[in-house]
Design a protein around this motif. Structure first.
Motif, PDB file in Angstrom:
ATOM      1  N   VAL A  25       0.862  -1.181   0.000  1.00 38.22           N
ATOM      2  CA  VAL A  25       0.000   0.000   0.000  1.00 38.22           C
ATOM      3  C   VAL A  25       0.898   1.231   0.000  1.00 38.22           C
ATOM      4  N   GLY A  26       0.874   1.963  -1.112  1.00 41.74           N
ATOM      5  CA  GLY A  26       1.739   3.127  -1.265  1.00 41.74           C
ATOM      6  C   GLY A  26       2.919   2.817  -2.161  1.00 41.74           C
ATOM      7  N   ALA A  27       3.031   3.563  -3.267  1.00 40.75           N
ATOM      8  CA  ALA A  27       4.089   3.312  -4.246  1.00 40.75           C
ATOM      9  C   ALA A  27       5.123   4.432  -4.274  1.00 40.75           C
ATOM     10  N   GLY A  28       5.257   5.143  -3.153  1.00 40.08           N
ATOM     11  CA  GLY A  28       6.296   6.162  -3.038  1.00 40.08           C
ATOM     12  C   GLY A  28       7.639   5.539  -2.697  1.00 40.08           C
ATOM     13  N   GLY A  29       8.549   6.369  -2.190  1.00 40.12           N
ATOM     14  CA  GLY A  29       9.883   5.875  -1.866  1.00 40.12           C
ATOM     15  C   GLY A  29       9.873   4.759  -0.839  1.00 40.12           C
ATOM     16  N   THR A  30       9.057   4.905   0.199  1.00 37.45           N
ATOM     17  CA  THR A  30       8.972   3.852   1.211  1.00 37.45           C
ATOM     18  C   THR A  30       8.456   2.559   0.604  1.00 37.45           C
ATOM     19  N   GLY A  31       7.453   2.660  -0.253  1.00 39.47           N
ATOM     20  CA  GLY A  31       6.906   1.468  -0.893  1.00 39.47           C
ATOM     21  C   GLY A  31       7.928   0.741  -1.741  1.00 39.47           C
ATOM     22  N   ARG A  32       8.728   1.503  -2.493  1.00 31.55           N
ATOM     23  CA  ARG A  32       9.747   0.866  -3.330  1.00 31.55           C
ATOM     24  C   ARG A  32      10.833   0.216  -2.481  1.00 31.55           C
ATOM     25  N   GLU A  33      11.161   0.825  -1.343  1.00 32.11           N
ATOM     26  CA  GLU A  33      12.111   0.188  -0.426  1.00 32.11           C
ATOM     27  C   GLU A  33      11.531  -1.093   0.160  1.00 32.11           C
ATOM     28  N   PHE A  72       1.634  -2.900  -6.257  1.00 28.75           N
ATOM     29  CA  PHE A  72       1.273  -1.779  -5.391  1.00 28.75           C
ATOM     30  C   PHE A  72      -0.185  -1.382  -5.613  1.00 28.75           C
ATOM     31  N   ILE A  73      -0.792  -0.797  -4.574  1.00 25.74           N
ATOM     32  CA  ILE A  73      -2.000  -0.002  -4.783  1.00 25.74           C
ATOM     33  C   ILE A  73      -1.724   1.406  -4.267  1.00 25.74           C
ATOM     34  N   ASP A  74      -2.202   2.387  -5.013  1.00 22.47           N
ATOM     35  CA  ASP A  74      -1.941   3.790  -4.681  1.00 22.47           C
ATOM     36  C   ASP A  74      -2.992   4.632  -5.391  1.00 22.47           C
ATOM     37  N   ASP A  75      -3.539   5.617  -4.700  1.00 27.49           N
ATOM     38  CA  ASP A  75      -4.522   6.486  -5.343  1.00 27.49           C
ATOM     39  C   ASP A  75      -3.893   7.395  -6.392  1.00 27.49           C
ATOM     40  N   ASN A  76      -2.575   7.566  -6.329  1.00 29.06           N
ATOM     41  CA  ASN A  76      -1.846   8.246  -7.401  1.00 29.06           C
ATOM     42  C   ASN A  76      -1.331   7.179  -8.358  1.00 29.06           C
ATOM     43  N   LEU A  77      -2.046   6.962  -9.429  1.00 27.33           N
ATOM     44  CA  LEU A  77      -1.693   5.879 -10.354  1.00 27.33           C
ATOM     45  C   LEU A  77      -0.417   6.164 -11.134  1.00 27.33           C
ATOM     46  N   ASN A  78       0.109   7.382 -11.024  1.00 28.69           N
ATOM     47  CA  ASN A  78       1.367   7.748 -11.689  1.00 28.69           C
ATOM     48  C   ASN A  78       2.539   7.809 -10.715  1.00 28.69           C
ATOM     49  N   ALA A  79       2.378   7.252  -9.521  1.00 33.37           N
ATOM     50  CA  ALA A  79       3.409   7.371  -8.486  1.00 33.37           C
ATOM     51  C   ALA A  79       4.745   6.756  -8.896  1.00 33.37           C
ATOM     52  N   LEU A  80       4.730   5.766  -9.776  1.00 35.48           N
ATOM     53  CA  LEU A  80       5.971   5.113 -10.203  1.00 35.48           C
ATOM     54  C   LEU A  80       6.557   5.724 -11.476  1.00 35.48           C
ATOM     55  N   LYS A  81       5.895   6.719 -12.021  1.00 34.90           N
ATOM     56  CA  LYS A  81       6.373   7.323 -13.264  1.00 34.90           C
ATOM     57  C   LYS A  81       7.765   7.923 -13.063  1.00 34.90           C
ATOM     58  N   HIS A 123       7.801  -4.011 -10.264  1.00 29.22           N
ATOM     59  CA  HIS A 123       6.371  -4.258 -10.124  1.00 29.22           C
ATOM     60  C   HIS A 123       5.602  -2.961 -10.355  1.00 29.22           C
ATOM     61  N   SER A 124       4.345  -3.096 -10.692  1.00 31.30           N
ATOM     62  CA  SER A 124       3.547  -1.942 -11.103  1.00 31.30           C
ATOM     63  C   SER A 124       2.435  -1.654 -10.100  1.00 31.30           C
ATOM     64  N   ILE A 125       1.771  -0.523 -10.320  1.00 31.02           N
ATOM     65  CA  ILE A 125       0.571  -0.186  -9.560  1.00 31.02           C
ATOM     66  C   ILE A 125      -0.596  -0.927 -10.199  1.00 31.02           C
ATOM     67  N   ILE A 126      -1.259  -1.758  -9.410  1.00 25.62           N
ATOM     68  CA  ILE A 126      -2.311  -2.620  -9.954  1.00 25.62           C
ATOM     69  C   ILE A 126      -3.713  -2.075  -9.681  1.00 25.62           C
ATOM     70  N   GLY A 127      -3.795  -0.961  -8.981  1.00 22.86           N
ATOM     71  CA  GLY A 127      -5.093  -0.364  -8.710  1.00 22.86           C
ATOM     72  C   GLY A 127      -4.986   0.717  -7.662  1.00 22.86           C
ATOM     73  N   SER A 128      -6.106   1.344  -7.369  1.00 25.25           N
ATOM     74  CA  SER A 128      -6.140   2.407  -6.368  1.00 25.25           C
ATOM     75  C   SER A 128      -6.591   1.846  -5.028  1.00 25.25           C
ATOM     76  N   VAL A 154       0.771  -4.813   3.193  1.00 23.00           N
ATOM     77  CA  VAL A 154       1.707  -4.104   4.058  1.00 23.00           C
ATOM     78  C   VAL A 154       1.577  -2.628   3.715  1.00 23.00           C
ATOM     79  N   CYS A 155       1.431  -1.790   4.743  1.00 22.00           N
ATOM     80  CA  CYS A 155       1.196  -0.365   4.511  1.00 22.00           C
ATOM     81  C   CYS A 155       2.522   0.380   4.548  1.00 22.00           C
ATOM     82  N   ALA A 156       2.999   0.779   3.365  1.00 24.04           N
ATOM     83  CA  ALA A 156       4.295   1.440   3.219  1.00 24.04           C
ATOM     84  C   ALA A 156       4.113   2.939   2.999  1.00 24.04           C
ATOM     85  N   ILE A 157       3.301   3.544   3.841  1.00 25.60           N
ATOM     86  CA  ILE A 157       3.095   4.994   3.826  1.00 25.60           C
ATOM     87  C   ILE A 157       3.775   5.542   5.070  1.00 25.60           C
TER      88      ILE A 157
END
Length: 212
Positions: A7-15, A35-44, A50-55, A68-71
Motif C-alpha cells: 500500500v503506497g508506491a512512493g519511496g517507502t513502498g519501493r524500499e 502496489f495499490i496507490d490512489d496516485n496511479l502515476n506514483a511510479l512514473k 512491479h507496477s501499480i495494480i489499482g487504487s 503491508v502499509c508502506a506509507i
C-alpha cells in the motif's frame, strides 16, 4: 502462498518491495502482486520491477491477499489501514532478515522493520509502526502508526505516542515522553518531553509550532 500487496508506491513502498524480495530470497513467503496507490502515476520516472495494480480507494481485498502499509506519514498510514480493514483486508509484518529483534518484547501487527534496525529487550512496539535503520532501546514503548526514520537512537525507557513522526538522525535521551501526533525534525536531540500535536527541532529540540 499468499499474495502480498504494498500500500503506497512512493519511496517507502519501493524500499519495502526490496525488503520483501530479500525475505523471499531467504525463504519464499509471498507472491508479490504489486502496489495499490490512489496516485496511479506514483511510479512514473522510476525503474521498478512491479507496477501499480489499482487504487486504494477502489481495491477490494481477496481471500489470498495480505497487505503491508508502506506509507510513512503516520496520519495517512492510519487512514489507509482503516479504509482497507473496513473492506476485510489482512495485514502482515515485513521484517528484514538482518534486523535484530531481541527476546522478551512485544511486537504489534503490520510492523515494517528495515535492514540492520534493532529492537532491544522488553520493548513494546505497537501496530503499524515503521522502523527504518534505527535503534529502539530497552524498555522503550512505541505506540501505533508511528514512523521512526533512519539512524535514530531511541534510548532506554522512552515512551512515544501514536502517529509520531521522527526524522532522521534524532536522538532521544532516556526516559523522555513524546506525545501523540508529534513531529520531531531531523537531527534533533530531545532532552525534554515533547507535548502532543507539536513540532520540535534543533539541538536541543525546541518547540517550533503546533502540528495541525
Amino acid at each position: 502462498m499468499k499474495e502480498i500487496i504494498i500500500v503506497g508506491a512512493g519511496g517507502t513502498g519501493r524500499e519495502v518491495l526490496q525488503w520483501i524480495k530479500d525475505i523471499n530470497a531467504v525463504k519464499p513467503r509471498w507472491i508479490i502482486k504489486g502496489f495499490i496507490d490512489d496516485n496511479l502515476n506514483a511510479l512514473k520516472g522510476y525503474e521498478c520491477s512491479h507496477s501499480i495494480i489499482g487504487s486504494l480507494k477502489e481495491w477490494q481485498p481477496g481471500p489470498r491477499e495480505v497487505f503491508v502499509c508502506a506509507i510513512s506519514i503516520p496520519q495517512q498510514k492510519e487512514a489507509a489501514v482503516r479504509a482497507l480493514k473496513k473492506k476485510g483486508a489482512d495485514f502482515t509484518e515485513v521484517i528484514h532478515p538482518t534486523a535484530i529483534i531481541t527476546q522478551h518484547n512485544f511486537i504489534g501487527k503490520g510492523l515494517i522493520v528495515y535492514p540492520n534496525a534493532r529492537i532491544s529487550v522488553n520493548a513494546k512496539v505497537g501496530n503499524f509502526v515503521t522502523l527504518l535503520t534505527s535503534i529502539i532501546g530497552h524498555d522503550v514503548e512505541v505506540d501505533n502508526f508511528t514512523t521512526i526514520t533512519s539512524h535514530c537512537g531511541i534510548n532506554g525507557r522512552v515512551k512515544i505516542g501514536k502517529r509520531v513522526f521522527i526524522g532522521s538522525h534524532v536522538a532521544i535521551i532516556p526516559g523522555k515522553k513524546v506525545g501523540d501526533d508529534a513531529y520531531i525534525g531531523a537531527g534533533s536531540v530531545v532532552i525534554e518531553d515533547v507535548l502532543p500535536n507539536t513540532v520540535v527541532a534543533g539541538v536541543p529540540a525546541r518547540f517550533i509550532r503546533n502540528n495541525v
